[in-house]
Design a protein around this motif. Structure first.
Motif, short mmCIF file in Angstrom:
data_model
loop_
_atom_site.label_atom_id
_atom_site.label_comp_id
_atom_site.label_asym_id
_atom_site.label_seq_id
_atom_site.Cartn_x
_atom_site.Cartn_y
_atom_site.Cartn_z
N LEU A 52 25.72 37.80 -15.53
CA LEU A 52 25.10 38.94 -14.86
C LEU A 52 25.59 40.25 -15.46
CD1 LEU A 52 25.31 37.82 -11.12
CD2 LEU A 52 23.25 37.97 -12.52
N CYS A 53 24.67 41.17 -15.67
CA CYS A 53 25.01 42.50 -16.19
C CYS A 53 24.66 43.61 -15.20
CB CYS A 53 24.29 42.77 -17.51
SG CYS A 53 24.70 41.62 -18.82
N ALA A 54 23.73 43.35 -14.29
CA ALA A 54 23.30 44.41 -13.37
C ALA A 54 22.75 43.80 -12.08
CB ALA A 54 22.24 45.29 -14.02
N ASN A 55 23.09 44.42 -10.98
CA ASN A 55 22.52 44.11 -9.67
C ASN A 55 21.98 45.43 -9.14
OD1 ASN A 55 21.92 42.87 -7.15
ND2 ASN A 55 23.85 43.67 -6.32
N VAL A 56 20.68 45.63 -9.26
CA VAL A 56 20.06 46.91 -8.94
C VAL A 56 18.89 46.69 -8.00
CG1 VAL A 56 20.80 48.05 -11.07
CG2 VAL A 56 18.65 46.78 -11.04
N GLU A 57 18.24 47.76 -7.62
CA GLU A 57 17.17 47.70 -6.62
C GLU A 57 16.06 46.73 -7.00
OE1 GLU A 57 14.10 50.79 -4.33
OE2 GLU A 57 15.29 51.48 -6.03
N THR A 58 15.74 46.64 -8.30
CA THR A 58 14.60 45.84 -8.73
C THR A 58 14.96 44.40 -9.08
OG1 THR A 58 14.88 46.58 -11.02
CG2 THR A 58 13.38 47.86 -9.62
N GLY A 59 16.23 44.00 -8.92
CA GLY A 59 16.58 42.62 -9.19
C GLY A 59 17.94 42.46 -9.83
#
Length: 410
Positions: A274-281
């Motif tokens: 995982l590299c990002a946990n943001v609003e869009t997924g």
């Protein structure tokens, strides 16, 4: 004659107000920027809206003659009435590998999330040092006395070893760093120093991969960020992996009670990071390329109400196509996730799941041979309906993250 003139004047004023209202509504409900594939001139809304180029195409200053390119255009109603000036981004043909398979998520937080408060019973009465110092549910503890905190155990040990001396907490509250001084108290129940907090440092769960983008070795899934169950806020990502999952059963959704996919981690070996946990997924990099059916990503203005399909896994680890209907579309730029309202119409899906269920988030939505979106949420009071996100929004995010990771590696 005068009466006739008055009626004509009143009618003209009414028509003028109606015309202004229509233009204002069109302005509000249409985005200020569009992405189009090289060589196309899009129309949508049954041909009601089109783009009229204002000037020459300009290449990005940082990329020279490569994509993306941009130009200014006039958004037109029926090729006649100008609505507003918009920005058009020209891209090369976008193709991704369609996924639709379930995946397991193991995620560790950047900092430790405060998920609740609990009073501490002491020899002099009940106290809550954390609350008294101003800490709140949803705060993210970054450090204590200058030492970085990333696990529950680290926070617990720092408090227990304080001997009741004040501790300086650095926390992240809604993106801002603030400090708080907390004095631990001795608990009457076990003699340990405490401050009255419940904290969380990790989470795990099941979702659905939407696509794999070979251009950046990046995957995209869920269509919404992972939020803490108690605070409802996005969990700050420190690190995490995705692992294979097999769906072993389904809890059928009913009115007022969302259903869910049940499954187990097939293998603890990470398939991606995982590299990002943001609003869009959730987004990250795969350990090795994913092979499968490639499909072009539709731009948001190409998505239409009407029949579509979702590509979802409701048993085992193999996705299947199920019929749905796209009932509503929200094209506005500031709406990032709930762009589509979808209705499950496939009898097999309705029989087995009741419609949209938890764990199905990220399932690709296909229309006219293109990836148009992904399932994001189920309507609690009507499991046959749910929300979806534009695939374009996820593709933009995944390519941005892939570029960031490439920069870090170089």
């Amino acid at each position: 004659m005068k009466k006739a003139l008055k009626k004509l004047t009143a009618s003209a004023v009414t028509l003028g107000l109606l015309f202004t209202a229509v233009l204002g509504t069109a302005d509000y409900l249409t985005p200020d920027s569009y992405t189009v594939v090289e060589g196309t001139s899009p129309t949508w809304g049954s041909g009601a809206f089109s783009l009229l180029k204002n000037g020459p195409v300009q290449a990005s200053a940082s990329t020279g003659d490569t994509y993306p390119k941009t130009y200014s255009a006039q958004l037109m109603l029926y090729n006649t009435i100008p609505i507003k000036t918009v920005t058009v981004n020209v891209v090369d043909s976008n193709s991704v590998v369609l996924c639709g398979m379930p995946f397991g998520i193991k995620m560790f937080t950047n900092g430790v999330v405060v998920v609740g408060m609990a009073d501490v019973k002491t020899s002099v009465g009940t106290m809550n040092p954390a609350s008294e110092a101003g800490l709140k549910t949803g705060d993210i503890i970054l450090s204590i006395n200058g030492t970085t905190m990333n696990t529950n155990l680290e926070v617990e040990k720092a408090i227990e070893n304080s001997n009741g001396q004040p501790l300086k907490f650095t926390i992240n509250r809604d993106g801002k760093k603030i400090s708080a001084t907390v004095r631990p108290v001795r608990s009457e129940s076990d003699g340990q120093y405490k401050i009255g907090l419940w904290v969380r440092d990790s989470t795990a769960g099941i979702g659905t991969l939407t696509f794999y983008d070979p251009s950046g070795n990046c995957f995209a899934g869920l269509g919404h960020g992972i939020c803490d169950a108690d605070t409802g806020k996005l969990m700050p990502l420190l690190s995490g992996d995705i692992v294979p999952v097999t769906i072993s059963g389904v809890t059928k959704g009913t009115k007022g009670t969302p259903g869910e996919l049940r499954g187990y981690f097939t293998d603890e070996t990470a398939e991606g990071s995982l590299c990002a946990n943001v609003e869009t997924g959730v987004y990250g990099l795969m350990k090795k390329p994913v092979h499968g059916q490639t499909m072009k990503v539709a731009m948001k203005q190409d998505v239409k109400t009407g029949p579509a399909k979702i590509y979802a896994t409701i048993s085992g680890d193999k996705p299947q196509y199920f019929d749905i209907e796209i009932e509503k579309i929200d094209y506005r730029d500031d709406v990032k996730t709930k762009n589509l309202v979808i209705c499950a119409t496939d009898q097999k899906l309705l029989t087995q799941t009741g419609g949209i269920v938890q764990g199905m988030s990220g399932s690709p939505i296909i229309q006219n041979g293109k990836l148009v979106g992904a399932v994001t949420h189920v309507f609690v009071n009507d499991p046959t309906h749910g929300y979806g996100i534009f695939a374009e929004n996820m593709l933009v995010e995944s390519r941005s993250i892939a570029a960031q990771q490439s920069d870090l590696a170089s």
